[in-house]
Design a protein around this motif. Sequence first.
Motif, short mmCIF file in Angstrom:
data_model
loop_
_atom_site.label_atom_id
_atom_site.label_comp_id
_atom_site.label_asym_id
_atom_site.label_seq_id
_atom_site.Cartn_x
_atom_site.Cartn_y
_atom_site.Cartn_z
N VAL A 1 91.38 8.63 73.70
CA VAL A 1 90.33 9.32 74.44
C VAL A 1 89.05 9.30 73.59
N LYS A 2 87.90 9.16 74.24
CA LYS A 2 86.62 9.26 73.53
C LYS A 2 86.35 10.74 73.26
N ILE A 3 85.83 11.04 72.07
CA ILE A 3 85.63 12.43 71.67
C ILE A 3 84.17 12.66 71.31
N SER A 4 83.60 13.68 71.93
CA SER A 4 82.23 14.09 71.63
C SER A 4 82.24 15.44 70.92
N LEU A 5 81.22 15.64 70.12
CA LEU A 5 80.95 16.96 69.56
C LEU A 5 80.23 17.76 70.64
N HIS A 6 80.80 18.89 71.01
CA HIS A 6 80.21 19.79 72.01
C HIS A 6 79.46 20.86 71.22
N LEU A 7 78.22 20.51 70.80
CA LEU A 7 77.43 21.45 69.99
C LEU A 7 77.44 22.82 70.66
N ASN A 8 77.63 23.84 69.85
CA ASN A 8 77.76 25.18 70.39
C ASN A 8 76.92 26.14 69.58
N PHE A 9 75.95 26.74 70.24
CA PHE A 9 75.10 27.76 69.62
C PHE A 9 75.21 29.09 70.38
N MET A 10 76.19 29.19 71.28
CA MET A 10 76.27 30.34 72.17
C MET A 10 77.48 31.24 71.90
N GLU A 11 78.58 30.67 71.43
CA GLU A 11 79.82 31.43 71.31
C GLU A 11 80.47 31.18 69.96
N GLY A 12 81.24 32.16 69.51
CA GLY A 12 82.00 32.00 68.28
C GLY A 12 81.15 32.17 67.04
N LYS A 13 81.71 31.74 65.91
CA LYS A 13 81.05 31.86 64.61
C LYS A 13 80.34 30.56 64.26
N CYS A 14 79.26 30.71 63.55
CA CYS A 14 78.55 29.53 63.06
C CYS A 14 79.36 28.87 61.94
N LEU A 15 79.08 27.61 61.68
CA LEU A 15 79.73 26.91 60.56
C LEU A 15 78.83 26.89 59.32
N ALA A 16 77.53 26.97 59.53
CA ALA A 16 76.59 27.02 58.41
C ALA A 16 76.60 28.43 57.82
N ASP A 17 75.99 28.59 56.68
CA ASP A 17 75.84 29.90 56.05
C ASP A 17 75.02 30.79 56.98
N PRO A 18 75.59 31.92 57.44
CA PRO A 18 74.87 32.79 58.37
C PRO A 18 73.53 33.29 57.83
N GLY A 19 73.40 33.35 56.52
CA GLY A 19 72.14 33.78 55.92
C GLY A 19 70.98 32.86 56.25
N PHE A 20 71.28 31.62 56.60
CA PHE A 20 70.24 30.66 56.97
C PHE A 20 69.96 30.65 58.47
N LEU A 21 70.65 31.50 59.24
CA LEU A 21 70.54 31.47 60.70
C LEU A 21 70.22 32.85 61.30
N PRO A 22 69.24 33.57 60.76
CA PRO A 22 69.02 34.95 61.23
C PRO A 22 68.62 35.07 62.70
N ASP A 23 68.03 34.06 63.28
CA ASP A 23 67.64 34.13 64.69
C ASP A 23 68.76 33.69 65.63
N LEU A 24 69.85 33.16 65.10
CA LEU A 24 70.94 32.65 65.94
C LEU A 24 72.19 33.50 65.90
N VAL A 25 72.43 34.21 64.78
CA VAL A 25 73.70 34.91 64.61
C VAL A 25 73.50 36.36 64.20
N ASP A 26 74.56 37.16 64.39
CA ASP A 26 74.53 38.55 63.93
C ASP A 26 74.93 38.60 62.46
#
Length: 176
Positions: free
Chosen positions: A66-91
């Motif tokens: 099967v072909k596999i795509s990355l389903h970029l997600n900025f709406m649900e769950g936890k971020c993968l980057a350091d949350p300290g760098f994403l103050p406008d996106l995460v709690d």
Amino acid sequence: MLAGNHNMNKIIDLHADDFGISDHVSEVIIKLIKEGHLDSISMMVNMKAYPSNLNKLKREIGLTNVKISLHLNFMEGKCLADPGFLPDLVDQNGYFNTSWGKLFLSNFNLGKKKRLIEELRTETKAQIARIKNDLGPDYKLRIDSHQHPHMLPVVFEALKEALADEEIEYLRIADE
């Protein structure tokens, strides 16, 4: 449909989004692949159910059927980057707290737009790194996004920056 292919000979892909969003959704997707009903899927690599279901997919089917795509997600769950760098996106706990509407409105606030582009680029690179690590060196990067925010100017700009040094096979462009 392949991105950029706007002629009369469109290719139809039977596709399922949201692999990894939950065990149930992922199990149904695996079942549909086994039964030959899907050509491609997209994976939400930041979701809690993703790792175990990726292992199940690898065990039961493999990654070449099967072909596999990355389903970029900025709406649900936890971020993968350091949350300290994403103050406008995460709690404060690193969970996304934005919406399509908030991302849309940020296009009209130049100061916020510049900050968000940087935050979205950072998280996009983290999600790209995760899927490339999980799928191995032969994986050809395919991209789409959960709720299609990559079609918004602020997100598309961040995506272009994140993909500057990447070779991509496919980018889903909403053409409905």
